[in-house]
Design a protein around this motif. Structure first.
Motif, PDB file in Angstrom:
ATOM      1  N   ARG A  47      28.858  43.768  30.685  1.00  0.00           N
ATOM      2  CA  ARG A  47      30.133  44.490  30.775  1.00  0.00           C
ATOM      3  C   ARG A  47      30.208  45.650  29.789  1.00  0.00           C
ATOM      4  O   ARG A  47      31.262  46.305  29.691  1.00  0.00           O
ATOM      5  CB  ARG A  47      31.295  43.514  30.525  1.00  0.00           C
ATOM      6  CG  ARG A  47      31.460  42.449  31.579  1.00  0.00           C
ATOM      7  CD  ARG A  47      31.954  42.998  32.898  1.00  0.00           C
ATOM      8  NE  ARG A  47      33.280  43.556  32.852  1.00  0.00           N
ATOM      9  CZ  ARG A  47      34.178  43.485  33.856  1.00  0.00           C
ATOM     10  NH1 ARG A  47      33.877  42.853  34.971  1.00  0.00           N
ATOM     11  NH2 ARG A  47      35.364  44.053  33.758  1.00  0.00           N
ATOM     12  N   MET A  50      31.987  48.947  30.542  1.00  0.00           N
ATOM     13  CA  MET A  50      32.932  48.735  31.649  1.00  0.00           C
ATOM     14  C   MET A  50      34.247  48.266  31.063  1.00  0.00           C
ATOM     15  O   MET A  50      34.320  47.180  30.493  1.00  0.00           O
ATOM     16  CB  MET A  50      32.416  47.655  32.612  1.00  0.00           C
ATOM     17  CG  MET A  50      31.267  48.098  33.485  1.00  0.00           C
ATOM     18  SD  MET A  50      30.655  46.688  34.419  1.00  0.00           S
ATOM     19  CE  MET A  50      32.033  46.397  35.525  1.00  0.00           C
ATOM     20  N   HIS A  52      37.890  46.647  30.430  1.00  0.00           N
ATOM     21  CA  HIS A  52      38.647  45.507  30.952  1.00  0.00           C
ATOM     22  C   HIS A  52      39.967  45.442  30.191  1.00  0.00           C
ATOM     23  O   HIS A  52      40.140  46.110  29.169  1.00  0.00           O
ATOM     24  CB  HIS A  52      37.852  44.198  30.812  1.00  0.00           C
ATOM     25  CG  HIS A  52      37.697  43.745  29.391  1.00  0.00           C
ATOM     26  ND1 HIS A  52      36.654  44.140  28.602  1.00  0.00           N
ATOM     27  CD2 HIS A  52      38.468  42.948  28.608  1.00  0.00           C
ATOM     28  CE1 HIS A  52      36.774  43.605  27.404  1.00  0.00           C
ATOM     29  NE2 HIS A  52      37.869  42.879  27.372  1.00  0.00           N
ATOM     30  N   GLU A  54      42.928  46.553  30.872  1.00  0.00           N
ATOM     31  CA  GLU A  54      43.541  47.881  30.720  1.00  0.00           C
ATOM     32  C   GLU A  54      45.042  47.923  30.986  1.00  0.00           C
ATOM     33  O   GLU A  54      45.644  48.976  30.825  1.00  0.00           O
ATOM     34  CB  GLU A  54      42.830  48.865  31.640  1.00  0.00           C
ATOM     35  CG  GLU A  54      41.429  49.199  31.127  1.00  0.00           C
ATOM     36  CD  GLU A  54      40.884  50.446  31.782  1.00  0.00           C
ATOM     37  OE1 GLU A  54      40.730  50.418  33.015  1.00  0.00           O
ATOM     38  OE2 GLU A  54      40.638  51.432  31.071  1.00  0.00           O
ATOM     39  N   SER A  79      46.000  43.421  42.837  1.00  0.00           N
ATOM     40  CA  SER A  79      44.647  43.666  43.352  1.00  0.00           C
ATOM     41  C   SER A  79      44.616  43.516  44.862  1.00  0.00           C
ATOM     42  O   SER A  79      45.340  42.687  45.424  1.00  0.00           O
ATOM     43  CB  SER A  79      43.660  42.684  42.726  1.00  0.00           C
ATOM     44  OG  SER A  79      43.579  42.902  41.335  1.00  0.00           O
ATOM     45  N   ASP A  87      44.134  37.965  40.526  1.00  0.00           N
ATOM     46  CA  ASP A  87      44.980  38.394  39.414  1.00  0.00           C
ATOM     47  C   ASP A  87      45.529  37.121  38.763  1.00  0.00           C
ATOM     48  O   ASP A  87      45.773  36.118  39.453  1.00  0.00           O
ATOM     49  CB  ASP A  87      46.143  39.244  39.925  1.00  0.00           C
ATOM     50  CG  ASP A  87      45.686  40.610  40.421  1.00  0.00           C
ATOM     51  OD1 ASP A  87      44.675  41.118  39.911  1.00  0.00           O
ATOM     52  OD2 ASP A  87      46.346  41.165  41.324  1.00  0.00           O
ATOM     53  N   SER A 183      42.892  41.113  35.602  1.00  0.00           N
ATOM     54  CA  SER A 183      42.953  41.915  36.815  1.00  0.00           C
ATOM     55  C   SER A 183      41.788  41.530  37.724  1.00  0.00           C
ATOM     56  O   SER A 183      40.612  41.797  37.414  1.00  0.00           O
ATOM     57  CB  SER A 183      42.859  43.405  36.466  1.00  0.00           C
ATOM     58  OG  SER A 183      42.620  44.150  37.645  1.00  0.00           O
ATOM     59  N   ASN A 186      39.165  44.052  38.950  1.00  0.00           N
ATOM     60  CA  ASN A 186      38.174  44.493  37.956  1.00  0.00           C
ATOM     61  C   ASN A 186      37.241  43.345  37.567  1.00  0.00           C
ATOM     62  O   ASN A 186      36.610  43.396  36.522  1.00  0.00           O
ATOM     63  CB  ASN A 186      38.902  45.038  36.720  1.00  0.00           C
ATOM     64  CG  ASN A 186      37.980  45.788  35.780  1.00  0.00           C
ATOM     65  OD1 ASN A 186      37.029  46.443  36.221  1.00  0.00           O
ATOM     66  ND2 ASN A 186      38.243  45.688  34.485  1.00  0.00           N
ATOM     67  N   ASP A 187      37.169  42.317  38.411  1.00  0.00           N
ATOM     68  CA  ASP A 187      36.286  41.163  38.157  1.00  0.00           C
ATOM     69  C   ASP A 187      36.585  40.506  36.811  1.00  0.00           C
ATOM     70  O   ASP A 187      35.683  40.013  36.133  1.00  0.00           O
ATOM     71  CB  ASP A 187      34.809  41.573  38.196  1.00  0.00           C
ATOM     72  CG  ASP A 187      34.265  41.577  39.614  1.00  0.00           C
ATOM     73  OD1 ASP A 187      35.037  41.261  40.542  1.00  0.00           O
ATOM     74  OD2 ASP A 187      33.075  41.895  39.792  1.00  0.00           O
ATOM     75  N   GLU A 188      37.851  40.521  36.409  1.00  0.00           N
ATOM     76  CA  GLU A 188      38.195  39.921  35.120  1.00  0.00           C
ATOM     77  C   GLU A 188      38.411  38.421  35.284  1.00  0.00           C
ATOM     78  O   GLU A 188      39.132  37.974  36.178  1.00  0.00           O
ATOM     79  CB  GLU A 188      39.446  40.589  34.533  1.00  0.00           C
ATOM     80  CG  GLU A 188      39.169  42.044  34.133  1.00  0.00           C
ATOM     81  CD  GLU A 188      40.404  42.765  33.617  1.00  0.00           C
ATOM     82  OE1 GLU A 188      41.389  42.089  33.271  1.00  0.00           O
ATOM     83  OE2 GLU A 188      40.369  44.009  33.572  1.00  0.00           O
TER      84      GLU A 188
END
Lengths: 206, 367
Positions: A47, A50, A52, A54, A79, A87, A183, A186-188
């Motif tokens: 990551r 990238m 995260h 945010e 999302s 999410d 999120s 964002n693949d969180e």
């Protein structure tokens, strides 16, 4: 942050319920969890560069009726459907001792988390440190969520009280509250999230 | 690193691509909810895309000891299981109905790439076309990238034998393991929200029984044992005779599945005369199994010549599996001889709705 006493919590379970409009909304600043604190080298490396976490802020209000606490959370960023991760938002309270929020508590000073995921509802979790969360005590919790355009509006509720492994949240007794936000688009997931930096003093009106 | 390490050697000169190994595994382990697309054991034609499709371009593993970014394979990448119109054919009443696969919308081509879609295509031009079969399972790596990547510490490497297992009680479905595994041998169960993969048949290994894929293999392809057992086939093939090589060792995870590379027929020249050149290009085999391929192929060919000349060869006796049970080292027991009073019970959480746990496997089965 103050949880105001109201007459009947049932009027507040829906995040769009009119009663919420009379309640004070507090803006909580959020920041990304530090990359250096991600628990594995794979996550740190993969990551890197990238962003995260945010979502810079969430809006929170809270009420209770002496038996049940409801927290109304809203934030920008719904999302698109069909992603791998939902999410999600979490409300945290100290369970015991003086846990550090950014460390997700410790073995001796754990954190009690109410973890809501889009499409899946809310779960009770207990964290004893980073990567060390597990299923929490079973007690009465509920959630209702509404997609208001690009804005999530989610009410998470729990019974008030203490004992039985739940974080003590009792009218007239000061405690602290914290938040985390993921999120899905964002693949969180896991430690890739926004969080409320530190505990926020939380007063449940007597 | 574990105290001991089990390992598998697959002799690619004997794999006939029959998929009995895959079916043995599927039957035993991946028939539950959310596992339709899972083939913990696969057999793909090489050269080919493999499964998940183009997994060799999906990243992960380690380079110079540093964890490398990878991507998560989707169910489509693994190859969506096709449905067939069995009911129409057998019970529909239309005598002209014929068997058809339903890949996505009925035969419009969506999801047409099953897990083994490029079987027997291979490469090369007639008469020099070539291919071979490559069975794959989880490599139960000595340095498992999946284990390192998991923020939940949900992946364990057993101390007693190095088998790598996902603890489904701890797994939160974050899927970092899928990204990190360079062999892309971890699947995601959408229904359970858990990652799942080959377990090296640990309940059988614990009882001294070989893995199902090994015992069921009609070609006697698979050898089992411990690295540190000098009497066992793994030590002999990997360390003593040095004829078994890891797949993509450059991925940096120290895999514990090894392959005896395939010796191919010779090429023909333009006049149709045989040449000295193997039909499978050496460079291709080296791209899979590393720089020692030629040394191994030369060794096997020289041993074959010795046997043809009437000499004895322990290596050849081992490779042809003159004694079947010698292939399995300490795991040579018959399943029926270890059936304990308590059958192995597997509880499928997806089916646990207050009902009794579902028993899907009984070690008393003859597998």
């Amino acid at each position: 942050m103050i949880s105001k006493r109201i007459a009947n919590i049932k009027d507040f379970m829906n995040p769009m319920a009119p009663g919420w409009q009379q309640q004070q909304v507090e803006v909580v600043k959020m920041m990304p969890t530090p990359m250096a604190m991600q628990p594995t080298a794979y996550i740190r490396n993969s990551r890197a560069g990238m962003p995260h976490g945010e979502t810079g802020q969430i809006e929170v209000s809270s009420v209770h009726d002496g038996e049940t606490l409801a927290v109304n959370l809203s934030w920008e960023g719904v999302s698109p459907k069909g992603g791998d991760f939902p999410d999600a938002i979490a409300v945290a309270f100290p369970l015991k001792g003086n846990p550090v929020l950014i460390m997700m508590g410790s073995k001796t000073d754990p954190i009690h988390i109410l973890h809501w995921k889009a499409g899946k509802g809310v779960k009770s979790m207990v964290a004893h440190g980073i990567g060390l969360s597990e299923k929490g005590p079973e007690f009465r919790i509920a959630s209702e969520a509404v997609e208001d355009g690009n804005r999530w509006r989610v009410v998470i509720s729990r019974i008030l009280g203490t004992g039985g492994g739940i974080a003590p949240v009792t009218p007239g007794v000061d405690t602290k509250i914290g938040f985390a936000l993921w999120s899905g688009a964002n693949d969180e997931r896991a430690g890739l999230k926004a969080f409320s930096i530190d505990w926020i003093p939380f007063v449940v009106e007597a | 690193m574990s105290k001991r390490q089990v390992a598998m050697v697959m002799d690619l000169n004997k794999c006939i691509g029959c998929h009995t190994c895959s079916i043995a595994c599927k039957t035993l382990w991946t028939r539950r909810e959310g596992m339709k697309h899972m083939w913990w054991n696969t057999v793909n034609t090489q050269p080919g895309e493999g499964t998940p499709h183009n997994y060799e371009q999906m990243g992960g593993g380690f380079r110079n000891g540093e964890a490398q970014k990878g991507i998560r394979p989707t169910e489509e990448d693994f190859g969506v299981a096709w449905d067939f119109n069995h009911d129409d054919v057998f019970h529909g009443g239309d005598e002209d109905a014929f068997l058809q696969a339903n890949y996505g919308e009925w035969n419009n081509g969506e999801n047409w790439k099953g897990p083994n879609w490029d079987e027997d295509i291979g490469a090369g031009e007639f008469p020099n076309s070539y291919y071979f079969y490559l069975p794959r399972i989880c490599n139960h790596c000595t340095k498992p990238a999946c284990l390192e990547a998991c923020p939940r510490k949900a992946i364990e490497k057993r101390d007693e034998d190095g088998i790598v297992l996902i603890n489904e009680d701890r797994c939160s479905g974050y899927r970092f393991c899928q990204e990190a595994c360079p062999y892309k041998k971890i699947y995601f169960n959408e229904i359970l929200g858990k990652s799942q993969k080959c377990i090296f048949c640990f309940p059988r290994i614990d009882e001294g029984v070989a893995t199902a894929c090994s015992r069921q293999c009609p070609g006697r392809v698979r050898f089992l044992g411990y690295h540190d057992d000098p009497e066992g086939p793994i030590y002999k093939l990997v360390h003593e005779y040095k004829v078994a090589l890891p797949l993509h060792s450059e991925y940096g995870t120290d895999p514990n599945v090894f392959y005896v590379p395939p010796i191919s027929p010779v090429k023909y020249d333009d006049e149709g005369n045989p040449t000295d050149e193997h039909r499978i290009p050496l460079e291709y085999l080296e791209s899979l199994f590393g720089p020692r391929v030629k040394e191994v192929l030369d060794k096997i060919e020289s041993e074959r010549k010795r046997v043809a000349a009437g000499e004895e060869s322990e290596l050849m006796d081992l490779l042809i599996s003159r004694k079947w049970l010698d292939m399995f080292g300490p795991f040579s027991k018959h399943p029926r001889d270890v059936v304990s009073a308590e059958p192995v019970r597997i509880v499928d959480p997806a089916q646990l709705s207050g009902a009794n746990p579902v028993q899907i496997m009984d070690m008393g089965d003859k597998s």
